[in-house]
Write a protein that holds these residues in place. Structure first.
Motif, PDB file in Angstrom:
ATOM      1  N   ARG A  73      59.245  46.309  50.701  1.00  0.00           N
ATOM      2  CA  ARG A  73      57.485  46.118  50.964  1.00  0.00           C
ATOM      3  C   ARG A  73      56.626  46.106  49.786  1.00  0.00           C
ATOM      4  N   TRP A  76      57.126  42.777  48.367  1.00  0.00           N
ATOM      5  CA  TRP A  76      56.445  41.801  49.193  1.00  0.00           C
ATOM      6  C   TRP A  76      54.841  42.047  49.385  1.00  0.00           C
ATOM      7  N   LYS A  77      54.279  43.178  49.226  1.00  0.00           N
ATOM      8  CA  LYS A  77      52.908  43.193  49.080  1.00  0.00           C
ATOM      9  C   LYS A  77      52.373  42.757  47.695  1.00  0.00           C
ATOM     10  N   ARG A  80      52.198  39.036  48.331  1.00  0.00           N
ATOM     11  CA  ARG A  80      51.196  38.604  49.107  1.00  0.00           C
ATOM     12  C   ARG A  80      50.071  38.417  48.317  1.00  0.00           C
ATOM     13  N   GLU A  81      49.736  39.616  47.668  1.00  0.00           N
ATOM     14  CA  GLU A  81      48.437  39.502  47.002  1.00  0.00           C
ATOM     15  C   GLU A  81      48.282  38.411  45.762  1.00  0.00           C
ATOM     16  N   SER A  91      42.900  36.343  52.906  1.00  0.00           N
ATOM     17  CA  SER A  91      44.399  37.116  53.375  1.00  0.00           C
ATOM     18  C   SER A  91      45.362  35.714  53.651  1.00  0.00           C
TER      19      SER A  91
END
Length: 102
Positions: A73, A76-77, A80-81, A91
């Motif tokens: 996680r 992936w965070k 994504r950012e 987003s």
């Protein structure tokens, strides 16, 4: 096993398309890290949503998918950012679905 899906916009908020090199960069990084990728790019999907009381907002997207045994996680965070900066979006949807190999 997890199926991770990334919903990437075809255009920025002003309607200008992103260069193909941007998508190739993301594809290559995910292929290197996860050993493969599935891309749905021929027929862009369309997302529609409402923001408050305003008219519906539409966005054409492509979908990238990778499979991963473990779901990191934190990685992936951060990824994504990075995508949000790369695609100049408030987003970017990155979602994970548990799956069974049949």
């Amino acid at each position: 096993m997890n199926l991770i899906q990334l919903l990437l916009p075809l255009c920025d908020n002003d309607g200008h398309p992103f260069p193909q090199s941007t998508y190739l960069q993301v594809r290559d990084e995910l292929t290197e890290r996860f050993g493969g990728i599935t891309t749905y790019v021929r027929s862009p999907a369309e997302g529609v949503w409402k923001e408050g009381q305003s008219d519906a907002v539409k966005d054409e997207i492509v979908i990238y998918e990778v499979m991963a045994r473990e779901l990191d996680r934190g990685w992936w965070k951060a990824f994504r950012e990075r995508l949000e900066r790369l695609f100049r979006q408030e987003s970017v949807v990155v979602r994970a679905l548990p799956m069974d190999m049949l």
